[in-house]
Design an enzyme around this catalytic site. Sequence first.
Site, PDB file in Angstrom:
ATOM      1  N   GLY A   1       0.773  -1.232   0.000  1.00 13.98           N
ATOM      2  CA  GLY A   1       0.000   0.000   0.000  1.00 13.98           C
ATOM      3  C   GLY A   1       0.810   1.291   0.000  1.00 13.98           C
TER       4      GLY A   1
ATOM      5  N   HIS B   1      -0.867   1.395 -13.246  1.00 13.23           N
ATOM      6  CA  HIS B   1      -0.194   0.206 -13.771  1.00 13.23           C
ATOM      7  C   HIS B   1       1.279   0.558 -13.992  1.00 13.23           C
ATOM      8  CE1 HIS B   1       0.269  -3.594 -15.806  1.00 13.23           C
ATOM      9  NE2 HIS B   1       0.943  -2.961 -16.749  1.00 13.23           N
TER      10      HIS B   1
HETATM   11  C1  GRF Z   1       2.562  -0.761  -7.831  1.00 15.48           C
HETATM   12  O1  GRF Z   1       3.725  -0.888  -8.598  1.00 15.48           O
HETATM   13  C2  GRF Z   1       1.364  -0.626  -8.705  1.00 15.48           C
HETATM   14  O2  GRF Z   1       1.610   0.083  -9.887  1.00 15.48           O
HETATM   15  C3  GRF Z   1       1.057  -2.048  -9.042  1.00 15.48           C
HETATM   16  O3  GRF Z   1       1.313  -2.763  -7.863  1.00 15.48           O
HETATM   17  C4  GRF Z   1       2.253  -2.046  -7.073  1.00 15.48           C
HETATM   18  C5  GRF Z   1       1.590  -1.792  -5.744  1.00 15.48           C
HETATM   19  O4  GRF Z   1       2.458  -1.211  -4.819  1.00 15.48           O
HETATM   20  N1  GRF Z   1      -0.278  -2.191  -9.565  1.00 15.48           N
HETATM   21  P1  GRF Z   1       1.903  -0.569  -3.473  1.00 15.48           P
HETATM   22  O5  GRF Z   1       1.030  -1.645  -2.801  1.00 15.48           O
HETATM   23  O6  GRF Z   1       1.120   0.646  -3.818  1.00 15.48           O
HETATM   24  O7  GRF Z   1       3.104  -0.282  -2.660  1.00 15.48           O
END
Ligand code: GRF
Length: 208
Positions: A15, A112
């Site tokens: 998160g 993404h």
């Molecule tokens: C991020 O790289 C996001 O783009 C992808 O998953 C990852 C999540 O990271 N969909 P976090 O949980 O926000 O640290």
Amino acid sequence: MRAMKNIVILISGRGSNMEAILRCAAEQQWPARIAAVISNKADAGGLKTAEAAGIPAVTVEHRNYPDRDSFDRALAEAIDRFAPDLVVLAGFMRILTAGFVHHYHGRLLNIHPSLLPSFPGLATHQQAIDAGVRFHGATVHFVTPELDHGPIVDQAVVPVLDTDTESVLAKRVLEQEHVIYPRAVRDIIEGRVWLDGERVRRTPPATH
Ligand code: GRF
């Protein structure tokens, strides 16, 4: 005074994007509250961060539902309790049904970690290294039923260096995610960016 808007954030893991959004919302005094953080996994690290910030942290375990339809219905019920103006997917690792996506048309945002339409799906950083691209990045987009597609709100570009490993490149991209995602959410919440059919519309930048 304008009414506060409600943002619901969906996570599956650490998160860090959620945290960046919480921080900016507080520091920049957005006309919005993070009404809830919802995870499909009880052990998502981000739930603790949300709780510590006094935000309702809810789990809807996807494993407790027999199929995607029933999970998505339960998820939508949990989300709608918080009357969201915007639902923000922040590392939410579930494919969503078309019914769910249509229910939140124009209110469902994703980030993404690639320059879409290149490299949808998983392992995007390794895909970029394997493809030999010189530039990689991240994309904020409105969600449509097709995975990792949908009208683009913003992108950030980073270089790919010859020495990069997957994790080094992931870190470089993530830093940019933390810049563009809160900014995109704020632009939508404050009405500067919106979805018009299949197109993203923006108010013209101020000229003074
Ligand atoms: C991020 O790289 C996001 O783009 C992808 O998953 C990852 C999540 O990271 N969909 P976090 O949980 O926000 O640290």
